[in-house]
Design a protein around this motif. Structure first.
Motif, PDB file in Angstrom:
ATOM      1  N   THR A 630       0.876  -1.089   0.160  1.00 33.10           N
ATOM      2  CA  THR A 630       0.074  -0.124   0.014  1.00 33.10           C
ATOM      3  C   THR A 630       0.935   1.185   0.039  1.00 33.10           C
ATOM      4  O   THR A 630       0.610   2.265  -0.727  1.00 33.10           O
ATOM      5  CB  THR A 630      -1.090  -0.145   1.233  1.00 33.10           C
ATOM      6  OG1 THR A 630      -1.932  -1.044   1.156  1.00 33.10           O
ATOM      7  CG2 THR A 630      -1.796   1.317   1.218  1.00 33.10           C
ATOM      8  N   ASN A 633       2.528   1.744  -3.317  1.00 30.42           N
ATOM      9  CA  ASN A 633       1.637   2.139  -4.258  1.00 30.42           C
ATOM     10  C   ASN A 633       1.243   3.665  -4.089  1.00 30.42           C
ATOM     11  O   ASN A 633       1.335   4.647  -5.092  1.00 30.42           O
ATOM     12  CB  ASN A 633       0.167   1.554  -4.185  1.00 30.42           C
ATOM     13  CG  ASN A 633       0.360   0.007  -4.545  1.00 30.42           C
ATOM     14  OD1 ASN A 633       1.057  -0.238  -5.482  1.00 30.42           O
ATOM     15  ND2 ASN A 633      -0.707  -0.870  -4.178  1.00 30.42           N
ATOM     16  N   ARG A 634       1.230   4.123  -3.080  1.00 26.99           N
ATOM     17  CA  ARG A 634       1.024   5.515  -2.739  1.00 26.99           C
ATOM     18  C   ARG A 634       2.225   6.312  -3.229  1.00 26.99           C
ATOM     19  O   ARG A 634       2.227   7.445  -3.764  1.00 26.99           O
ATOM     20  CB  ARG A 634       0.741   5.885  -1.355  1.00 26.99           C
ATOM     21  CG  ARG A 634      -0.588   5.237  -0.866  1.00 26.99           C
ATOM     22  CD  ARG A 634      -0.597   5.528   0.707  1.00 26.99           C
ATOM     23  NE  ARG A 634      -2.055   4.959   1.147  1.00 26.99           N
ATOM     24  CZ  ARG A 634      -2.545   4.624   2.274  1.00 26.99           C
ATOM     25  NH1 ARG A 634      -1.584   4.886   3.271  1.00 26.99           N
ATOM     26  NH2 ARG A 634      -3.664   4.372   2.730  1.00 26.99           N
ATOM     27  N   TYR A 662      -7.013  -4.452   1.929  1.00 27.25           N
ATOM     28  CA  TYR A 662      -5.642  -4.381   0.984  1.00 27.25           C
ATOM     29  C   TYR A 662      -5.896  -5.130  -0.159  1.00 27.25           C
ATOM     30  O   TYR A 662      -4.975  -5.229  -0.953  1.00 27.25           O
ATOM     31  CB  TYR A 662      -4.500  -4.901   2.018  1.00 27.25           C
ATOM     32  CG  TYR A 662      -4.966  -6.523   2.506  1.00 27.25           C
ATOM     33  CD1 TYR A 662      -4.783  -7.638   1.597  1.00 27.25           C
ATOM     34  CD2 TYR A 662      -5.246  -6.695   3.592  1.00 27.25           C
ATOM     35  CE1 TYR A 662      -5.256  -8.868   2.120  1.00 27.25           C
ATOM     36  CE2 TYR A 662      -5.256  -7.981   4.307  1.00 27.25           C
ATOM     37  CZ  TYR A 662      -5.509  -8.916   3.527  1.00 27.25           C
ATOM     38  OH  TYR A 662      -5.759 -10.091   4.012  1.00 27.25           O
ATOM     39  N   GLN A 665      -4.815  -3.201  -3.262  1.00 30.32           N
ATOM     40  CA  GLN A 665      -3.628  -2.668  -3.160  1.00 30.32           C
ATOM     41  C   GLN A 665      -2.671  -4.014  -3.433  1.00 30.32           C
ATOM     42  O   GLN A 665      -1.668  -3.807  -4.368  1.00 30.32           O
ATOM     43  CB  GLN A 665      -3.359  -2.172  -1.698  1.00 30.32           C
ATOM     44  CG  GLN A 665      -4.093  -0.970  -1.404  1.00 30.32           C
ATOM     45  CD  GLN A 665      -3.762   0.011  -2.034  1.00 30.32           C
ATOM     46  OE1 GLN A 665      -2.506   0.337  -2.739  1.00 30.32           O
ATOM     47  NE2 GLN A 665      -4.437   1.274  -1.930  1.00 30.32           N
TER      48      GLN A 665
END
Length: 718
Positions: A630, A633-634, A662, A665
């Protein structure tokens, strides 16, 4: 002679009530924050402005600015009792034959999208009936319709006071402490009434016996005040019923906000002129009560349904500062060759400046807004956006565009800049809004120049990540999830979202996600770590990221590649990819004094990390693979949503539960895909996957990178 505007009025009332509980949010002081809180104003308008922190800003000092205009969400619970005339004149649309109660009951149901709203519906004819008891439960429109139609068929006449009394009784069932409203829809005519608080009397009146003169309009000529002063027994049933209705209105406590929409009473029949006048006198009587908020359709539409009227102008002055005493000296310019994106209540329109520096945002035959750009420099560069449509309650407008910092300060240190001088929303002088000009918040960005730059220094962005291509960077474990045996079948491999991740694995993920240019620039196969050798599978990743200053080892000279990574360590690594300055207040209550306090605050400011439900960050907690994916990804600017993935993607046996936080993600981290980036009405981005791509052979790619960077012409890998 029937009244056909009932549904329109109901919608106006619904919009009115949705605005009533709005609360203003105080504008905070400006901080180094690309996403400051929106500013809400007492007239219901909420203005927001944010600057996205993306790779364009880190590489060439471009940033996307987004302005948002929206009504704030109601914060306080509210109770609304609708008291509706269900007689024939207000029940059936004579043109279409539609049952209007079905229409406005359905419209009322839309109110319940806000769980802080309690609604009751009472209808009246010769008597009254509550067809939806006061509650915040979903309205059963079929049940409301059926009850009302049957009720209207069995009850002839109009008993306004019965409706008011029944409505008050139902409103008492609202929770204590909530703000209360009664919405009365009637034409004012009344033939039946209560002789006291409890008993219904259809064949007698308050002052005497039933008078047949009710059929003779010429006998009706007095006002409510005159009738109240007249103690004779000659008044008609119509007159006495009107007085009784006025008495019932007087029973409405002043802490209940009254909203009424009156309709002309049989105004198409001249012979009933006196009745019409008296019914109108009753509507006016209600409208003049001190607790009556609105009294007619037009004023409610003007004041309530329109949040921002057509003709309103947004003026946005682009960032510029020539006074060193005020802080940094800088100049932003609009990136005119990039698109402006307007989203008007879900209608997304993309436009580019024409030769006249204008954009007309239109879709079909509707023109939503017109933009005019003024390219003059030295602090006067700006644009104006003029609305060509009313922005109504529940609708949101966003406008996104790009700016570029044309002259970054190359001296050593961290520099804070404002992307805009100011931005305001101005409504026309004839608008019902009591606030003629409202300001947007002012976002700011920062960037850091490495030490030794001085006045002749060179701005060097941090190593850049590949934020354009969405390659899967995580693979499953080559063990059959069901049997525990080795397998090459990826559909049987576990990805272990709740498992832990090592320092070497994290280094490898970010190494794979570097741009080719950054990887070539910082390429290294040597380090001083005592536990990292050229023969390790992770050597290239650890050495390259260490050379770039992204990762570091321990005081004893080790890197501990197989050690599990903590949330603080991961936040530190991710934050080093960003030029961002955190505010002076810790983002979490449990990081004060921690060695990674600064990095955690910076990662929070960049939007990479979140805390737990209790507000803590728990820096020493080992990070799970799902949490790591996660955060990666951000960091890469990815925004997966489970409803916008593709069916033919690779699915993992231990990530099949789509309700897990999640789920999307993990799918994002493990599947290579093409995508389109979309923007919600609130300005947030999300991905829509459009095509699956083959899974990358990262071992083969790393061999190519290694061979290329070890040759005489490094960096040739495509």
């Amino acid at each position: 002679m029937r009244k056909h505007r009932l549904l329109a009025c109901m919608m106006a009332v619904i919009m009115a009530v949705s605005l009533i509980p709005s609360t203003a949010l105080a504008a905070g002081t400006k901080t180094a924050n690309p996403k400051p809180d929106p500013i809400s104003y007492p007239n219901g308008v909420s203005l927001g402005k944010t600057v996205t922190d993306q790779s364009a800003w880190r590489s060439n000092k471009e940033a996307q600015v987004t302005l948002t205009v929206a009504p704030p969400s109601p914060k306080k619970p509210v109770a609304v009792e609708f008291v509706l005339d269900a007689t024939e004149s207000l029940l059936v649309d004579e043109k279409t034959g539609d049952t209007l109660i079905e229409k406005y009951a359905g419209a009322v149901a839309t109110l319940l999208s806000n769980k802080n709203l309690y609604v009751g519906i009472t209808v009246f004819a010769s008597q009254a009936k509550t067809v939806h008891a006061m509650s915040n439960s979903t309205i059963n429109t079929n049940d409301v319709r059926n009850q009302t139609v049957a009720f209207a068929a069995a009850n002839v006449g109009t008993n306004v006071q019965a409706g008011i009394r029944a409505g008050l009784a139902d409103l008492k069932n609202a929770p204590s402490g909530v703000k209360k409203y009664m919405v009365l829809i009637t034409d004012g005519g009344s033939f039946f009434y209560y002789s006291d608080d409890t008993s219904y009397s259809g064949e007698s009146n308050r002052f005497g016996t039933y008078n047949e003169a009710a059929d003779n309009p010429s006998e009706v000529s007095k006002t409510i005040a005159e009738l109240r002063a007249d103690t004779s027994l000659a008044n008609t049933n119509f007159e006495n019923a009107i007085v009784a209705s006025a008495d019932a209105v007087d029973l409405i406590p002043t802490d209940i906000n009254l909203i009424t929409f009156g309709f002309p009473y049989y105004n198409e029949i001249g012979a009933l002129e006196n009745l019409t006048d008296l019914a109108g006198d009753f509507v006016s009587y209600v409208a003049n009560k001190s607790n009556c908020k609105y009294s007619n359709f037009l004023s409610a539409i003007s004041d309530l349904s329109v949040v921002v009227p057509s003709g309103s102008v947004i003026t946005d002055v682009i960032g510029y500062n020539a006074n060193k005493a005020d802080g940094e000296v800088y100049n932003f310019d609009v990136v005119t060759d990039k698109e402006f994106v307007l989203n008007f209540d879900g209608v997304n329109i993309i436009g580019k400046l024409d030769s006249g520096n204008s954009i007309v945002f239109a879709s079909g035959e509707t023109t939503y807004a017109t933009l005019k750009y003024v390219p003059a420099g030295d602090g006067s560069e700006k644009f104006t956006l003029t609305l060509n449509q009313d922005l109504l309650i529940g609708q949101t407008l966003t406008l996104s565009y790009y700016v570029k910092l044309t002259d970054p300060d190359l001296s050593s240190g961290t520099h804070l800049v404002d992307t805009n001088v100011e931005a305001n929303l101005t409504v026309p002088d004839n608008s019902a809004s009591s606030i003629e000009e409202m300001s947007f918040p002012e976002p700011s960005l920062s960037y850091t120049v490495s030490s030794g730059g001085g006045s002749d220094g060179e701005y060097t962005p941090p190593p850049l990540l590949n934020t354009e291509d969405h390659f899967g960077y995580i693979i499953g474990y080559p063990v059959d999830y069901y049997t525990g045996e080795k397998t090459d079948d990826q559909t049987k491999m576990p990805v272990k979202p709740q498992g832990q991740i090592t320092r070497a694995e994290v280094a490898t993920i970010f190494f794979r996600m570097l741009t080719d240019e950054a990887r070539n620039e910082y390429w290294s196969q040597t380090s001083n770590y005592t536990d990292v050798s050229v023969n390790n599978w992770f050597n290239n990743a650890v050495c390259t990221l260490s050379n770039a200053g992204i990762i570091s080892g321990y005081p004893d000279g080790s890197f501990k590649p197989n050690g599990k990574i903590t949330r603080a360590e991961f936040a530190t690594i991710a934050s080093r990819f960003f030029d961002i300055e955190a505010s002076g207040v810790d983002a979490f209550p449990d990081i004060s004094g921690h060695w990674a306090e600064q990095y955690i605050n910076e990662a929070a400011a960049a939007g990479i990390i979140n805390g737990y439900e209790d507000g803590t960050f728990r820096p020493q907690k080992l990070i799970t693979r799902a949490e790591a994916m996660t955060m990666v990804n951000r960091t890469l600017g990815r925004a997966p949503e489970k409803d916008h993935l593709l069916y033919d993607m690779l699915k993992w046996p231990d990530n099949m539960d789509t309700t897990q936080w999640y789920y999307a993600q993990v799918q994002e981290a493990t599947n290579s895909h093409e995508y389109e980036m979309k923007t919600n009405s609130d300005g947030t981005n999300y991905e829509v996957w459009t095509k699956m791509l083959p899974i990358r052979d990262w071992q083969a790619f790393e061999k190519e990178w290694s061979d290329s960077n070890s040759s005489e012409n490094p960096g040739e890998v495509v």
